[in-house]
Scaffold this motif. Structure first.
Motif, PDB file in Angstrom:
ATOM      1  N   LEU A  51       4.235  22.282-118.514  1.00  0.00           N
ATOM      2  CA  LEU A  51       3.937  20.914-118.063  1.00  0.00           C
ATOM      3  C   LEU A  51       4.765  19.887-118.828  1.00  0.00           C
ATOM      4  O   LEU A  51       5.352  18.976-118.234  1.00  0.00           O
ATOM      5  CB  LEU A  51       2.450  20.617-118.253  1.00  0.00           C
ATOM      6  CG  LEU A  51       1.544  20.902-117.060  1.00  0.00           C
ATOM      7  CD1 LEU A  51       0.095  20.880-117.471  1.00  0.00           C
ATOM      8  CD2 LEU A  51       1.787  19.883-115.961  1.00  0.00           C
ATOM      9  N   ALA A  53       7.536  20.435-120.386  1.00  0.00           N
ATOM     10  CA  ALA A  53       8.934  20.621-119.993  1.00  0.00           C
ATOM     11  C   ALA A  53       9.206  19.947-118.645  1.00  0.00           C
ATOM     12  O   ALA A  53      10.267  19.350-118.444  1.00  0.00           O
ATOM     13  CB  ALA A  53       9.268  22.106-119.928  1.00  0.00           C
ATOM     14  N   GLY A  54       8.230  20.038-117.732  1.00  0.00           N
ATOM     15  CA  GLY A  54       8.372  19.361-116.441  1.00  0.00           C
ATOM     16  C   GLY A  54       8.489  17.855-116.618  1.00  0.00           C
ATOM     17  O   GLY A  54       9.302  17.199-115.950  1.00  0.00           O
ATOM     18  N   ALA A  57      12.040  17.049-117.891  1.00  0.00           N
ATOM     19  CA  ALA A  57      13.046  17.084-116.822  1.00  0.00           C
ATOM     20  C   ALA A  57      12.945  15.840-115.955  1.00  0.00           C
ATOM     21  O   ALA A  57      13.949  15.263-115.539  1.00  0.00           O
ATOM     22  CB  ALA A  57      12.860  18.349-115.983  1.00  0.00           C
ATOM     23  N   ARG A  58      11.724  15.415-115.671  1.00  0.00           N
ATOM     24  CA  ARG A  58      11.524  14.213-114.858  1.00  0.00           C
ATOM     25  C   ARG A  58      12.056  12.970-115.538  1.00  0.00           C
ATOM     26  O   ARG A  58      12.677  12.118-114.903  1.00  0.00           O
ATOM     27  CB  ARG A  58      10.041  14.006-114.605  1.00  0.00           C
ATOM     28  CG  ARG A  58       9.544  14.657-113.371  1.00  0.00           C
ATOM     29  CD  ARG A  58       8.176  14.095-113.123  1.00  0.00           C
ATOM     30  NE  ARG A  58       7.601  14.691-111.950  1.00  0.00           N
ATOM     31  CZ  ARG A  58       6.551  14.180-111.337  1.00  0.00           C
ATOM     32  NH1 ARG A  58       5.980  13.096-111.804  1.00  0.00           N
ATOM     33  NH2 ARG A  58       6.067  14.748-110.267  1.00  0.00           N
ATOM     34  N   LEU A  61      15.917  13.235-115.231  1.00  0.00           N
ATOM     35  CA  LEU A  61      16.530  13.212-113.891  1.00  0.00           C
ATOM     36  C   LEU A  61      16.002  12.088-113.004  1.00  0.00           C
ATOM     37  O   LEU A  61      16.722  11.575-112.157  1.00  0.00           O
ATOM     38  CB  LEU A  61      16.316  14.567-113.207  1.00  0.00           C
ATOM     39  CG  LEU A  61      16.955  15.766-113.926  1.00  0.00           C
ATOM     40  CD1 LEU A  61      16.653  17.059-113.203  1.00  0.00           C
ATOM     41  CD2 LEU A  61      18.473  15.574-114.048  1.00  0.00           C
ATOM     42  N   PHE A  62      14.747  11.716-113.166  1.00  0.00           N
ATOM     43  CA  PHE A  62      14.168  10.655-112.332  1.00  0.00           C
ATOM     44  C   PHE A  62      13.526   9.589-113.217  1.00  0.00           C
ATOM     45  O   PHE A  62      12.310   9.412-113.190  1.00  0.00           O
ATOM     46  CB  PHE A  62      13.126  11.234-111.367  1.00  0.00           C
ATOM     47  CG  PHE A  62      13.592  12.460-110.643  1.00  0.00           C
ATOM     48  CD1 PHE A  62      14.434  12.362-109.536  1.00  0.00           C
ATOM     49  CD2 PHE A  62      13.212  13.728-111.074  1.00  0.00           C
ATOM     50  CE1 PHE A  62      14.876  13.497-108.883  1.00  0.00           C
ATOM     51  CE2 PHE A  62      13.652  14.867-110.417  1.00  0.00           C
ATOM     52  CZ  PHE A  62      14.487  14.758-109.312  1.00  0.00           C
TER      53      PHE A  62
ATOM     54  N   GLY B 217      10.268  21.734-112.695  1.00  0.00           N
ATOM     55  CA  GLY B 217       9.875  20.322-112.689  1.00  0.00           C
ATOM     56  C   GLY B 217      10.618  19.492-111.653  1.00  0.00           C
ATOM     57  O   GLY B 217      10.004  18.882-110.779  1.00  0.00           O
ATOM     58  N   PRO B 218      11.973  19.460-111.730  1.00  0.00           N
ATOM     59  CA  PRO B 218      12.726  18.660-110.755  1.00  0.00           C
ATOM     60  C   PRO B 218      12.565  19.165-109.331  1.00  0.00           C
ATOM     61  O   PRO B 218      12.484  18.363-108.389  1.00  0.00           O
ATOM     62  CB  PRO B 218      14.180  18.824-111.218  1.00  0.00           C
ATOM     63  CG  PRO B 218      14.116  19.319-112.606  1.00  0.00           C
ATOM     64  CD  PRO B 218      12.825  20.055-112.755  1.00  0.00           C
ATOM     65  N   HIS B 221       9.307  18.112-108.052  1.00  0.00           N
ATOM     66  CA  HIS B 221       9.271  16.654-107.950  1.00  0.00           C
ATOM     67  C   HIS B 221       9.838  16.192-106.613  1.00  0.00           C
ATOM     68  O   HIS B 221       9.344  15.251-106.003  1.00  0.00           O
ATOM     69  CB  HIS B 221      10.056  16.018-109.092  1.00  0.00           C
ATOM     70  CG  HIS B 221      10.093  14.525-109.032  1.00  0.00           C
ATOM     71  ND1 HIS B 221       9.067  13.736-109.493  1.00  0.00           N
ATOM     72  CD2 HIS B 221      11.010  13.669-108.519  1.00  0.00           C
ATOM     73  CE1 HIS B 221       9.354  12.472-109.284  1.00  0.00           C
ATOM     74  NE2 HIS B 221      10.540  12.400-108.704  1.00  0.00           N
ATOM     75  N   ILE B 222      10.899  16.872-106.164  1.00  0.00           N
ATOM     76  CA  ILE B 222      11.544  16.466-104.911  1.00  0.00           C
ATOM     77  C   ILE B 222      10.628  16.750-103.726  1.00  0.00           C
ATOM     78  O   ILE B 222      10.469  15.928-102.829  1.00  0.00           O
ATOM     79  CB  ILE B 222      12.897  17.192-104.767  1.00  0.00           C
ATOM     80  CG1 ILE B 222      13.857  16.685-105.853  1.00  0.00           C
ATOM     81  CG2 ILE B 222      13.505  16.965-103.380  1.00  0.00           C
ATOM     82  CD1 ILE B 222      15.102  17.506-106.017  1.00  0.00           C
ATOM     83  N   GLU B 224       7.258  17.540-103.816  1.00  0.00           N
ATOM     84  CA  GLU B 224       5.841  17.180-103.969  1.00  0.00           C
ATOM     85  C   GLU B 224       5.709  16.230-105.155  1.00  0.00           C
ATOM     86  O   GLU B 224       5.247  16.616-106.224  1.00  0.00           O
ATOM     87  CB  GLU B 224       5.052  18.478-104.205  1.00  0.00           C
ATOM     88  CG  GLU B 224       3.557  18.340-104.269  1.00  0.00           C
ATOM     89  CD  GLU B 224       2.932  17.983-102.953  1.00  0.00           C
ATOM     90  OE1 GLU B 224       2.432  16.847-102.862  1.00  0.00           O
ATOM     91  OE2 GLU B 224       2.934  18.823-102.034  1.00  0.00           O
ATOM     92  N   PRO B 225       6.170  14.963-104.964  1.00  0.00           N
ATOM     93  CA  PRO B 225       6.245  14.041-106.106  1.00  0.00           C
ATOM     94  C   PRO B 225       4.907  13.871-106.848  1.00  0.00           C
ATOM     95  O   PRO B 225       4.895  13.668-108.049  1.00  0.00           O
ATOM     96  CB  PRO B 225       6.677  12.726-105.480  1.00  0.00           C
ATOM     97  CG  PRO B 225       7.241  13.078-104.160  1.00  0.00           C
ATOM     98  CD  PRO B 225       6.591  14.336-103.716  1.00  0.00           C
ATOM     99  N   GLU B 226       3.791  13.940-106.126  1.00  0.00           N
ATOM    100  CA  GLU B 226       2.515  13.652-106.780  1.00  0.00           C
ATOM    101  C   GLU B 226       1.939  14.856-107.514  1.00  0.00           C
ATOM    102  O   GLU B 226       1.619  14.778-108.690  1.00  0.00           O
ATOM    103  CB  GLU B 226       1.508  13.161-105.742  1.00  0.00           C
ATOM    104  CG  GLU B 226       1.998  11.898-105.042  1.00  0.00           C
ATOM    105  CD  GLU B 226       0.906  10.886-104.897  1.00  0.00           C
ATOM    106  OE1 GLU B 226      -0.126  11.258-104.315  1.00  0.00           O
ATOM    107  OE2 GLU B 226       1.081   9.744-105.339  1.00  0.00           O
ATOM    108  N   GLY B 228       3.497  17.667-107.964  1.00  0.00           N
ATOM    109  CA  GLY B 228       4.567  18.534-108.452  1.00  0.00           C
ATOM    110  C   GLY B 228       4.405  18.978-109.896  1.00  0.00           C
ATOM    111  O   GLY B 228       4.618  20.149-110.218  1.00  0.00           O
ATOM    112  N   LEU B 229       3.984  18.042-110.762  1.00  0.00           N
ATOM    113  CA  LEU B 229       3.858  18.381-112.180  1.00  0.00           C
ATOM    114  C   LEU B 229       2.799  19.452-112.394  1.00  0.00           C
ATOM    115  O   LEU B 229       2.975  20.380-113.172  1.00  0.00           O
ATOM    116  CB  LEU B 229       3.481  17.140-112.987  1.00  0.00           C
ATOM    117  CG  LEU B 229       4.625  16.420-113.677  1.00  0.00           C
ATOM    118  CD1 LEU B 229       4.087  15.277-114.511  1.00  0.00           C
ATOM    119  CD2 LEU B 229       5.401  17.382-114.562  1.00  0.00           C
ATOM    120  N   LEU B 230       1.692  19.295-111.663  1.00  0.00           N
ATOM    121  CA  LEU B 230       0.589  20.239-111.782  1.00  0.00           C
ATOM    122  C   LEU B 230       1.066  21.652-111.440  1.00  0.00           C
ATOM    123  O   LEU B 230       0.821  22.612-112.175  1.00  0.00           O
ATOM    124  CB  LEU B 230      -0.516  19.797-110.830  1.00  0.00           C
ATOM    125  CG  LEU B 230      -1.887  20.418-110.994  1.00  0.00           C
ATOM    126  CD1 LEU B 230      -2.435  20.078-112.360  1.00  0.00           C
ATOM    127  CD2 LEU B 230      -2.820  19.890-109.913  1.00  0.00           C
TER     128      LEU B 230
END
Lengths: 114, 252
Positions: A51, A53-54, A57-58, A61-62, B217-218, B221-222, B224-226, B228-230
């Motif tokens: 989590l 790490a996610g 990355a976000r 990248l975003f 993660g990325p 994110h693309i 399932e932006p909401e 996605g983290l879960l």
């Protein structure tokens, strides 16, 4: 939303404080049943690590704010070089972070950003 | 809380250092490079908060009460874009899920058997964020059990108080932050998280999870932006756990 002065404070209390601390509180109750040397704990650590790490990355990248104006490749290069320096300096976090920032600034001037 | 600590002091033998000694040790340990990096990152946030039109009081309250930089940034974005309370709460809740497994993993390390006060644990859990978590997971196991919780509270309380104060000072002093400085302070957080999370990884499973999270993660994110983290956490963590277990069995 509304022009009431207290609205942002209510947002911070409900959508900020409660929305984050609720996870920590659940974590306290759920974690109280885990054994320190148990397999389940290792899995929980894996989920927590993935989590975070996610999130990392976000953030690269975003991103939001001023960082979003830097090109994607520059942000990625900054993170990768920062991590590489961290690795070869015997895992000194401060060198990794500093070199990442230097790459970002140098790259920004190289592409003629103002 | 103090009375509970004092009571315990009387119960235990004289060789055990009092809880306040451990609390102050935690406070002292807070003066560190990671704390400096985190402070710089929050200074960057102060610039963002001011540019977003948040007041000083709002910025301070948010830093102190939310105390997890990525969630703070999400909430700031939600307030600035005029999101309603429910959607904002959902966005922040989803962005903060990581705090639950992080706290879960910390509790067995920090508590002293059944002796630890539940209320004190709940209070201590507020300081769970990447910096304190990484520090605790790395250093607490080497400390005696009776001192761990007090040490963690000292570390977390000291860190969040100092960082919140400096965020306030930065808010007042920096009227307008140059974009390059602001961007530099904002890249600090992810690179710092990247390095410190890696250095906290004790087992192969931790490192594999980290790589899985960085890759998934990325992608999530693309699509399932909401949520996605879960999914990144559950799927990435489970995949890494199973893969490491299988690899260990094969090479044993």
């Amino acid at each position: 939303m509304t022009d009431q002065w207290w609205w942002n404070y209510a947002m911070i209390l409900v959508a900020g404080w409660i929305a984050t601390d609720i996870w920590r509180w659940i974590g306290v109750f759920a974690g109280g049943k885990l054994r320190e040397d148990g397999e389940l704990l290792i899995w929980v650590r894996c989920v927590a690590t993935a989590l975070v790490a996610g999130v990392i990355a976000r953030l690269i990248l975003f991103p939001s704010g001023a960082l979003a104006e830097m090109p994607m490749w520059l942000r990625a290069a900054s993170a990768i070089i920062g991590f590489a320096v961290f690795s070869i300096t015997g895992q000194k976090v401060v060198y990794g972070v500093l070199s990442g920032v230097i790459v970002l600034i140098a790259g920004w001037f190289l592409i003629g950003g103002v | 809380m103090p009375s509970e600590i004092e009571q315990r002091d009387h119960r235990e033998t004289e060789q055990v250092e009092p809880q306040r000694v451990w609390f102050f040790r935690g406070l002292r340990a807070m003066v560190s490079i990671p704390a400096l990096i985190l402070t710089a990152a929050f200074v960057g946030y102060a610039g963002m908060a001011r540019a977003s039109g948040l007041s000083l009081g709002e910025t301070l309250l948010m830093s102190g009460l939310v105390w997890a930089l990525p969630s703070v940034v999400v909430l700031t974005g939600a307030i600035t874009s005029g999101l309603g309370m429910i959607p904002a709460a959902i966005a922040v809740t989803l962005a903060s899920v990581r705090l639950m497994p992080m706290t879960m993993a910390l509790i067995p390390v920090v508590k002293d058997g059944k002796k630890s006060n539940k209320l004190l644990l709940l209070f201590a859990s507020h300081f769970v964020a990447v910096t304190a978590w990484v520090y605790a997971m790395r250093n607490l196991p080497e400390m005696p059990r009776h001192g761990r919780l007090a040490f963690f509270v000292g570390f977390g309380f000291g860190l969040s108080s100092v960082v919140t104060m400096i965020t306030g000072i930065a808010y007042v002093m920096v009227e307008k932050m140059p974009p390059l400085l602001s961007a530099s302070l904002f890249i600090l957080t992810p690179i710092y998280f990247l390095c410190s999370l890696w250095s906290a990884a004790r087992f192969n499973a931790d490192k594999t999870s980290m790589v899985a999270g960085l890759v998934l993660g990325p992608i999530f994110h693309i699509y399932e932006p909401e949520l996605g983290l879960l999914w990144t956490g559950i799927l990435g963590g489970s995949l890494a756990y199973v893969a490491t277990r299988l690899a260990e069995r094969r090479f044993r």
